[in-house]
Write a protein that holds these residues in place. Structure first.
Motif, PDB file in Angstrom:
ATOM      1  N   THR A 142      10.316 -19.674 -39.452  1.00 52.71           N
ATOM      2  CA  THR A 142       9.473 -18.917 -38.816  1.00 52.71           C
ATOM      3  C   THR A 142       8.047 -19.567 -38.997  1.00 52.71           C
ATOM      4  OG1 THR A 142       8.771 -18.070 -41.001  1.00 52.71           O
ATOM      5  CG2 THR A 142      10.597 -16.857 -39.706  1.00 52.71           C
ATOM      6  N   GLU A 143       7.133 -18.959 -38.157  1.00 52.53           N
ATOM      7  CA  GLU A 143       5.823 -19.319 -38.047  1.00 52.53           C
ATOM      8  C   GLU A 143       5.172 -19.448 -39.688  1.00 52.53           C
ATOM      9  OE1 GLU A 143       3.748 -20.965 -35.954  1.00 52.53           O
ATOM     10  OE2 GLU A 143       5.541 -20.525 -34.405  1.00 52.53           O
ATOM     11  N   GLU A 144       5.550 -18.356 -40.545  1.00 57.23           N
ATOM     12  CA  GLU A 144       5.053 -18.292 -41.728  1.00 57.23           C
ATOM     13  C   GLU A 144       5.546 -19.594 -42.554  1.00 57.23           C
ATOM     14  OE1 GLU A 144       6.531 -15.814 -40.052  1.00 57.23           O
ATOM     15  OE2 GLU A 144       4.798 -14.387 -39.817  1.00 57.23           O
ATOM     16  N   ASP A 145       6.757 -19.769 -42.529  1.00 54.46           N
ATOM     17  CA  ASP A 145       7.249 -21.423 -42.980  1.00 54.46           C
ATOM     18  C   ASP A 145       6.402 -22.543 -42.516  1.00 54.46           C
ATOM     19  OD1 ASP A 145       9.524 -19.952 -44.117  1.00 54.46           O
ATOM     20  OD2 ASP A 145      10.732 -20.330 -42.447  1.00 54.46           O
ATOM     21  N   ASP A 147       3.252 -22.334 -41.638  1.00 53.99           N
ATOM     22  CA  ASP A 147       2.079 -22.401 -42.357  1.00 53.99           C
ATOM     23  C   ASP A 147       2.160 -22.684 -43.815  1.00 53.99           C
ATOM     24  OD1 ASP A 147       0.751 -21.503 -39.839  1.00 53.99           O
ATOM     25  OD2 ASP A 147       0.982 -19.411 -40.583  1.00 53.99           O
ATOM     26  N   LEU A 148       3.243 -22.189 -44.512  1.00 51.93           N
ATOM     27  CA  LEU A 148       3.536 -22.523 -46.035  1.00 51.93           C
ATOM     28  C   LEU A 148       3.763 -24.216 -46.225  1.00 51.93           C
ATOM     29  CD1 LEU A 148       4.003 -21.684 -48.829  1.00 51.93           C
ATOM     30  CD2 LEU A 148       6.417 -21.726 -48.273  1.00 51.93           C
ATOM     31  N   VAL A 199      12.568 -21.455 -49.369  1.00 53.74           N
ATOM     32  CA  VAL A 199      12.158 -20.372 -48.321  1.00 53.74           C
ATOM     33  C   VAL A 199      13.603 -19.611 -47.898  1.00 53.74           C
ATOM     34  CG1 VAL A 199       9.920 -21.163 -47.519  1.00 53.74           C
ATOM     35  CG2 VAL A 199      11.939 -22.035 -46.320  1.00 53.74           C
TER      36      VAL A 199
END
Length: 240
Positions: A142-145, A147-148, A199
């Motif tokens: 995901t986009e969250e990954d 960013d992380l 993740v």
């Protein structure tokens, strides 16, 4: 350099074998037959011939290998085939070693050399050398990954990893599979796999594409290798 060492370094044979060839008057230095292996020569200036053919001394060797799975990144092993075992007899040298390591089940670019200084520079965390991978990951990245990964984070064992660059190439929602590219500048044990485990995803296929400026030659089949070109070597050294 001792003549017997020069003969061994240029692939004529081991130092023991070279001594036997010297006794048979098969070696000349500047057109003079030399029989003593301990004779000192200038490897850059003297003309050394074996059976009438001129020998050329090369100090460092650099090979790009397309490492297959089930081969380990080591110089020798009692049970498994190593990346050094993939070399042809005429290219084998006892001082060659892999620069860094790829896991047994990981494919892709691996540099083999006897240049310890270059290897150290490529692997030193202080040099910030990019290592780029392609991976297939079980789970939806995901986009969250992204960013992380860009921020840097702690693995499941609390070990910190530095910021990295994650790109999503394709997502298969039906089969819950993602294809990604990842650029890291570290080389922690199983790092890429552990980053995705953190993740809640699993790397099911991993291939290294690049190290510094050196890209894997896709014309090389798995298990094949070739010498680096002058331009590739210059670019690689320029990055460190």
């Amino acid at each position: 350099m001792r003549l017997d060492k020069f003969l061994a370094e240029t692939g004529v044979g081991s130092r023991k074998e070279a001594k036997q060839l010297l006794k048979k008057s098969m070696v000349t230095v500047n057109d003079q037959v030399i029989k003593e292996g301990k004779t000192q020569i200038d490897e850059k200036q003297d003309v050394v011939k074996f059976a009438g053919e001129k020998l050329t001394y090369q100090k460092y060797y650099y090979y790009m290998l397309h490492k297959p799975q089930e081969v380990i990144s080591a110089t020798e092993d009692k049970w498994d085939q190593t990346v050094i075992d993939l070399l042809h007899d005429e290219d084998f040298r006892e001082d060659l070693f892999p620069v860094g390591r790829l896991d047994k089940d990981t494919e892709g670019l691996l540099l083999l050399t006897n240049d310890g200084q270059l290897a150290h520079q490529l692997l030193s965390p202080k040099k910030h050398v990019d290592k780029e991978y392609f991976a297939e990951v079980a789970g939806i990245v995901t986009e969250e990954d992204i960013d992380l990964f860009a921020a840097g984070f702690a693995l499941t064992n609390k070990e910190l990893v530095k910021p990295s660059h994650l790109t999503i190439e394709a997502v298969d929602e039906q089969n819950q599979l993602s294809k990604i590219r990842l650029i890291i500048q570290e080389g922690k044990f199983h790092q890429v796999k552990r980053m995705f485990e953190a993740v809640d995803k699993k790397v099911v296929y991993l291939k290294r594409l690049r190290m510094g400026s050196l890209w894997l030659d896709e014309n090389l089949a798995l298990g094949e290798y070739r010498e680096l070109t002058a331009a590739e070597l210059e670019g690689l050294k320029g990055k460190v």
